[in-house]
Scaffold this motif. Structure first.
Motif, PDB file in Angstrom:
ATOM      1  N   ALA A   1     -49.826  14.997  41.721  1.00 44.70           N
ATOM      2  CA  ALA A   1     -49.973  16.430  41.445  1.00 44.70           C
ATOM      3  C   ALA A   1     -50.815  16.666  40.197  1.00 44.70           C
ATOM      4  N   LEU A   2     -50.851  15.689  39.314  1.00 46.01           N
ATOM      5  CA  LEU A   2     -51.659  15.840  38.104  1.00 46.01           C
ATOM      6  C   LEU A   2     -53.131  16.028  38.453  1.00 46.01           C
ATOM      7  N   PHE A   3     -53.548  15.441  39.571  1.00 50.19           N
ATOM      8  CA  PHE A   3     -54.966  15.479  39.913  1.00 50.19           C
ATOM      9  C   PHE A   3     -55.298  16.653  40.834  1.00 50.19           C
ATOM     10  N   THR A   4     -54.311  17.111  41.608  1.00 48.32           N
ATOM     11  CA  THR A   4     -54.582  18.220  42.520  1.00 48.32           C
ATOM     12  C   THR A   4     -54.434  19.571  41.844  1.00 48.32           C
ATOM     13  N   THR A   5     -53.834  19.555  40.666  1.00 50.02           N
ATOM     14  CA  THR A   5     -53.663  20.802  39.923  1.00 50.02           C
ATOM     15  C   THR A   5     -55.017  21.379  39.538  1.00 50.02           C
ATOM     16  N   PRO A   6     -55.179  22.689  39.655  1.00 49.80           N
ATOM     17  CA  PRO A   6     -56.462  23.311  39.278  1.00 49.80           C
ATOM     18  C   PRO A   6     -56.738  23.096  37.800  1.00 49.80           C
ATOM     19  N   PRO A   7     -57.988  22.904  37.455  1.00 49.60           N
ATOM     20  CA  PRO A   7     -58.345  22.703  36.038  1.00 49.60           C
ATOM     21  C   PRO A   7     -57.963  23.934  35.233  1.00 49.60           C
ATOM     22  N   GLU A   8     -57.363  23.699  34.088  1.00 52.41           N
ATOM     23  CA  GLU A   8     -56.851  24.821  33.299  1.00 52.41           C
ATOM     24  C   GLU A   8     -57.984  25.560  32.599  1.00 52.41           C
ATOM     25  N   ALA A   9     -57.855  26.858  32.625  1.00 58.71           N
ATOM     26  CA  ALA A   9     -58.915  27.687  32.065  1.00 58.71           C
ATOM     27  C   ALA A   9     -58.889  27.668  30.542  1.00 58.71           C
ATOM     28  N   ASP A  10     -57.732  27.877  29.960  1.00 58.74           N
ATOM     29  CA  ASP A  10     -57.628  27.975  28.511  1.00 58.74           C
ATOM     30  C   ASP A  10     -57.973  26.643  27.857  1.00 58.74           C
ATOM     31  N   PRO A  11     -58.680  26.709  26.754  1.00 58.60           N
ATOM     32  CA  PRO A  11     -59.043  25.486  26.040  1.00 58.60           C
ATOM     33  C   PRO A  11     -57.778  24.816  25.501  1.00 58.60           C
ATOM     34  N   PRO A  12     -57.795  23.515  25.425  1.00 59.53           N
ATOM     35  CA  PRO A  12     -56.624  22.788  24.919  1.00 59.53           C
ATOM     36  C   PRO A  12     -56.352  23.188  23.478  1.00 59.53           C
ATOM     37  N   THR A  13     -55.123  23.573  23.207  1.00 60.88           N
ATOM     38  CA  THR A  13     -54.775  24.024  21.861  1.00 60.88           C
ATOM     39  C   THR A  13     -54.236  22.862  21.040  1.00 60.88           C
ATOM     40  N   ASP A  14     -54.296  23.028  19.735  1.00 64.39           N
ATOM     41  CA  ASP A  14     -53.855  21.986  18.819  1.00 64.39           C
ATOM     42  C   ASP A  14     -52.323  21.989  18.732  1.00 64.39           C
ATOM     43  N   ARG A  15     -51.726  20.890  19.148  1.00 62.25           N
ATOM     44  CA  ARG A  15     -50.271  20.815  19.175  1.00 62.25           C
ATOM     45  C   ARG A  15     -49.682  20.191  17.905  1.00 62.25           C
ATOM     46  N   LEU A  16     -50.508  19.672  17.036  1.00 60.09           N
ATOM     47  CA  LEU A  16     -49.991  18.977  15.858  1.00 60.09           C
ATOM     48  C   LEU A  16     -49.053  19.847  15.018  1.00 60.09           C
ATOM     49  N   PRO A  17     -49.454  21.067  14.636  1.00 62.29           N
ATOM     50  CA  PRO A  17     -48.574  21.858  13.777  1.00 62.29           C
ATOM     51  C   PRO A  17     -47.198  22.079  14.400  1.00 62.29           C
ATOM     52  N   ALA A  18     -47.177  22.503  15.644  1.00 66.01           N
ATOM     53  CA  ALA A  18     -45.898  22.785  16.291  1.00 66.01           C
ATOM     54  C   ALA A  18     -45.024  21.540  16.352  1.00 66.01           C
ATOM     55  N   VAL A  19     -45.635  20.438  16.794  1.00 65.89           N
ATOM     56  CA  VAL A  19     -44.861  19.203  16.919  1.00 65.89           C
ATOM     57  C   VAL A  19     -44.362  18.740  15.552  1.00 65.89           C
ATOM     58  N   LEU A  20     -45.235  18.803  14.577  1.00 71.81           N
ATOM     59  CA  LEU A  20     -44.889  18.272  13.265  1.00 71.81           C
ATOM     60  C   LEU A  20     -43.770  19.085  12.613  1.00 71.81           C
ATOM     61  N   ILE A  21     -43.934  20.396  12.613  1.00 71.72           N
ATOM     62  CA  ILE A  21     -42.912  21.248  11.987  1.00 71.72           C
ATOM     63  C   ILE A  21     -41.551  21.015  12.633  1.00 71.72           C
ATOM     64  N   ARG A  22     -41.546  20.935  13.953  1.00 70.77           N
ATOM     65  CA  ARG A  22     -40.272  20.750  14.643  1.00 70.77           C
ATOM     66  C   ARG A  22     -39.702  19.376  14.375  1.00 70.77           C
TER      67      ARG A  22
END
Lengths: 223, 223
Positions: B195-216
């Motif tokens: 399913a990872l490959f059949t999923t439509p390509p995501e429109a929104d640009p990949p966001t930076d997850r570092l701050p969220a992950v780090l703070i948590r």
DNA sequence: GGTGTTCGCATACATCGTTCGCGAACAACG
DNA sequence: CGTTGTTCGCGAACGATGTATGCGAACACC
């Protein structure tokens, strides 16, 4: 260090369908290498030592493996076979914590594993099963697929970091580091560092922080 | 692999107070090694290559450094001098995010750094300054001192993991891994992977997850 | 029983980290 | 200014590493 045009080892046939049959198997070689690493550490896993443990010559290994890194990949993936992957319960946090707990046990059993998982993460057949399970657990989660992949990576890496840290705490190098920190504290600057040593020893036993950190970090990736 | 009875390199005097004076300094050697690693990777930092870049013989380096690992420690700590450490603002989360952001830039400047930070974390003089700053930022936080040390370790390690991941994404090895995953998907088992490959390509640009992950994650350690 | 192909492996090569030993260079002292 | 004590620079060597090469032996198939 040429451009490595060959595909991943799991896409190369293990046995040629013609000619003289091989005397050993990838699984056999992998098992010997893992046992050697468990007993004497990753550095002991040299082509010559593995070959000697198999009772063959060093050059023979290259009939089974294109490079030493291939052997490390085989070793890594073989440990992923040690997971027990029950059907998802509906509570993805609990299910992923179960996976992490197993990862921790497996990594403690194979002290060389954390370092390899962190520096060259690899997915082989068993790793694919594990990934499938994690994706299954997260099936109903609304996050984008790419985020779920990141979550899988963080699950492995964070667990490896924790195991590596707890192993480093008892290693002889820890005293050397602590000695230097004590020196820094006594030098006068760095009052906050100095406070680390004047603080009364804590009464409560150190609690396990992995679950709390992991759940929150995963929440951070999955949005 | 003897018991390494010597103290950390920063506790050993750089210059002997008698006899013939040295022609070079640890700082000079470190700078050359860092530049070499930046340009050609960590594997290029061999005693012989570093010595050649300095215009000396390989054995001469052992007058400045007991072992190659000592040189790596010097390199690591020298990068910690690149931080800009302003006074704490009162918002520890924001302050630690500033530190992480700087760490990310420094690690991008020195592509070999993440791997070293993760596999052999080391505190030298500059690292001690950084630790002091982080402890200062967390001064009013009620967590136990040991937890704050863990927080410091996680801050460094998690940032290194993120930088390493973004570097590995463009590396040639990524295509090989992706090719295998595609193979697994086409084999039929592993529907979630497929399913990872059949999923439509995501429109929104990949966001930076570092701050969220780090703070948590930090919230997870500090309790 | 050929024939084609692969296997096992001895050997070799380049490179690595590290040790040894010694002549030369310097500081301090007389 | 010479002597002395100590360190420095480093050529050479040791043991180990990952890997390439080449060839005789072993097997499957026709």
């Amino acid at each position: 260090m040429a451009g490595q045009r060959e595909p991943v080892i799991w896409l190369r046939p293990e046995q040629a369908q013609v000619g003289r049959p091989a005397e050993r198997s990838r699984a056999e070689i992998t098992a010997v290498a893992v046992e050697l690493a468990d007993r004497e550490g990753l550095d002991a896993v040299s082509m010559r030592r593995v070959a000697a443990a198999l009772g063959t010559g060093a050059a023979s290994l290259y009939r089974y493996v294109a490079t030493r890194d291939d052997l490390l990949d085989l070793m890594t993936d073989s440990t992923a076979a040690e997971y027990d992957l029950p059907a998802p319960s509906g509570d993805w946090q609990a299910d992923l914590l179960r996976v992490a707990e197993q990862a921790r046990h497996i990594m403690r059993r194979h002290p060389w594993l954390p370092g390899v998982v962190i520096t060259r993460p690899t997915l082989g057949p068993n790793g694919a099963d594990l990934l499938e399970h994690v994706l299954d657990v997260l099936a109903d989660h609304p996050a984008q697929p790419a985020r779920k992949l990141e979550a899988f990576a963080i699950l492995n890496a964070l667990t490896a970091l924790f195991v590596q840290n707890e192993a480093a705490a008892d290693a002889p190098g820890a005293q050397r580091q602590a000695a230097y920190l004590r020196h820094v504290a006594q030098a006068g600057h760095h009052p906050r560092v100095a406070a680390l040593f004047t603080t009364p020893p804590e009464a409560d036993p150190p609690t396990d922080r992995l679950p709390a950190v992991l759940i929150r970090a995963l929440a951070g990736v999955l949005g």
